[in-house]
Design an enzyme around this catalytic site. Structure first.
Site, PDB file in Angstrom:
ATOM      1  N   LYS A 110       0.844  -1.211   0.000  1.00  9.77           N
ATOM      2  CA  LYS A 110       0.000   0.000   0.000  1.00  9.77           C
ATOM      3  C   LYS A 110       0.870   1.248   0.000  1.00  9.77           C
ATOM      4  O   LYS A 110       0.514   2.254  -0.614  1.00  9.77           O
ATOM      5  CB  LYS A 110      -0.930   0.004   1.216  1.00  9.77           C
ATOM      6  CG  LYS A 110      -1.896  -1.164   1.240  1.00  9.77           C
ATOM      7  CD  LYS A 110      -3.299  -0.735   0.896  1.00  9.77           C
ATOM      8  CE  LYS A 110      -4.152  -1.948   0.660  1.00  9.77           C
ATOM      9  NZ  LYS A 110      -5.556  -1.777   0.826  1.00  9.77           N
ATOM     10  N   LYS A 192      -2.491 -12.570  -6.229  1.00 12.31           N
ATOM     11  CA  LYS A 192      -3.732 -13.084  -5.613  1.00 12.31           C
ATOM     12  C   LYS A 192      -4.969 -12.410  -6.216  1.00 12.31           C
ATOM     13  O   LYS A 192      -4.895 -11.261  -6.666  1.00 12.31           O
ATOM     14  CB  LYS A 192      -3.697 -12.910  -4.093  1.00 12.31           C
ATOM     15  CG  LYS A 192      -3.823 -11.490  -3.644  1.00 12.31           C
ATOM     16  CD  LYS A 192      -4.159 -11.364  -2.149  1.00 12.31           C
ATOM     17  CE  LYS A 192      -4.384  -9.895  -1.873  1.00 12.31           C
ATOM     18  NZ  LYS A 192      -4.708  -9.464  -0.582  1.00 12.31           N
ATOM     19  N   LYS A 195     -10.287  -7.899  -4.562  1.00 15.33           N
ATOM     20  CA  LYS A 195     -11.502  -7.100  -4.763  1.00 15.33           C
ATOM     21  C   LYS A 195     -11.194  -5.797  -5.476  1.00 15.33           C
ATOM     22  O   LYS A 195     -12.038  -5.232  -6.154  1.00 15.33           O
ATOM     23  CB  LYS A 195     -12.093  -6.689  -3.398  1.00 15.33           C
ATOM     24  CG  LYS A 195     -12.711  -7.760  -2.574  1.00 15.33           C
ATOM     25  CD  LYS A 195     -13.492  -7.112  -1.417  1.00 15.33           C
ATOM     26  CE  LYS A 195     -13.260  -7.779  -0.081  1.00 15.33           C
ATOM     27  NZ  LYS A 195     -12.324  -7.149   0.825  1.00 15.33           N
TER      28      LYS A 195
END
Ligand code: TYM
Length: 325
Positions: A110, A192, A195
């Site tokens: 992030k 991975k 969302k």
């Protein structure tokens, strides 16, 4: 056993979330004391639209129940409705090493993504997660592989607290499914399923049949022809095999056997058919629950009340131990 887990109200719930988390929750709620949370305070650490947050929260509550979480067996609630989560997070901050926080993989990712306006919430994110877990004297945390590091840090924080202030918290353990702990992106199978990526990279739990068929048919595969499970050499096909395995209940070896001598197109076609079939109940239950918004909101209200009782009792103990009362 006492169990706690949560999902952020961001984006659409996908089959990775289902296989890593929800599927385990539904099984575990039969014999354990389970608390399942919609972690809205975690979601606001990344850019989001305040106008859409309430809808996303309600949508996640519906997703939990459509996937089989039973509010008669488990407590289901929204994190920000129990203020003890933020209160305990601050107290735990005082025993958490900054070095540990800055080493977290998710934080590092992030930090790169939001380089220009990195907020302190992203660094402290795992402390709030530790508070979620420890507030309920949790023993087991059913999650996917990407959350393992955060649960490890929660254990470190709990141990540090117990050592400094006396035995207070249970030391929780992560619980990962044997297959499905890390479902990969359909478009970039070395990453991975997430969302926050584009919709063609994941199968939403409520995707309509034609969408499922289209996304699976477009899934990135590997060079060669053989249908063999080998995540390093064949990440795309191995991911499809893993998804087939968990949804069919067959071992990976058995799935390989079933598709021996067949082509990638056969695997994709049959996988799409399996997903259409297995996700049908979820789609139907979701449609029913969408008509019952008042009922779902009531479940969340009752859930928060029940969670609050446990949370307040832990906070009393913690504050006493820390000399705050
Ligand atoms: P979140 O919202 O990113 O993901 C929810 C759950 O889904 C799992 N998961 C996956 N499992 C398998 N394959 C994937 N591709 C995949 N992607 C996601 C995650 O591991 C997770 O179990 N920090 C957490 C939320 C949280 C939490 C907690 C979890 C906050 N407090 C306390 C447990 C206990 C998160 O961001 O999950």
């Amino acid at each position: 056993m006492k169990i706690f887990s949560g999902i952020q109200p961001t984006g659409q719930i996908h089959i990775g979330n289902y296989l890593g988390a929800l599927k385990q929750w539904v099984e575990l709620q039969e014999k354990n004391e389970c608390i399942f949370c919609i972690v809205d305070l975690h979601a606001i650490a990344s850019p989001y639209d305040p106008k859409k947050l309430q809808d996303l929260i309600l949508e996640k509550a519906i997703a939990y129940m459509a996937a089989g979480v039973d509010p008669a067996k488990s407590i289901v609630f929204v994190q920000s409705e129990v203020k003890e989560h933020t209160e305990l997070a601050w107290l735990l901050n005082t025993v958490t090493p900054v070095g540990d926080l800055s080493r977290m993989t998710q934080y590092k990712e992030k930090a790169k993504k939001f380089e220009k306006n990195l907020n302190a919430g992203l660094l402290n994110y795992p402390v709030l997660m530790a508070a979620d877990i420890l507030l309920y004297k949790t023993e087991m945390v059913p999650v996917g592989e990407d959350q393992l590091q955060h649960v490890e840090l929660t254990r470190t924080i709990a141990k540090k607290f117990n050592l400094r202030f006396g035995e207070t918290f249970k030391i929780p353990e992560a619980h990962l499914p044997k297959i499905g702990a890390k479902i990969m992106s359909l478009q970039k199978p070395e990453k991975k399923m997430s969302k926050s990526d584009s919709p063609e990279s994941f199968i939403g739990l409520f995707d309509e049949p034609e969408i499922i068929r289209e996304k699976i048919s477009r899934a990135v595969t590997d060079a060669g022809k053989s249908i063999k499970y080998n995540p390093k050499l064949k990440p795309g096909i191995s991911n499809l095999l893993a998804i087939y395995s968990v949804f069919s209940g067959l071992q990976i070896k058995e799935v390989e056997k079933k598709f021996h001598g067949k082509g990638y197109a056969d695997l994709k076609k049959q996988l799409a058919a399996l997903l259409v079939l297995k996700l049908e109940t979820f789609r139907r239950k979701r449609k029913e629950l969408l008509q019952r918004e008042v009922y779902v909101k009531e479940i969340l209200k009752q859930g928060a009340k029940r969670a609050e009782v446990i949370a307040q009792s832990t906070m009393q103990d913690v504050k006493k131990k820390m000399g705050l009362i």
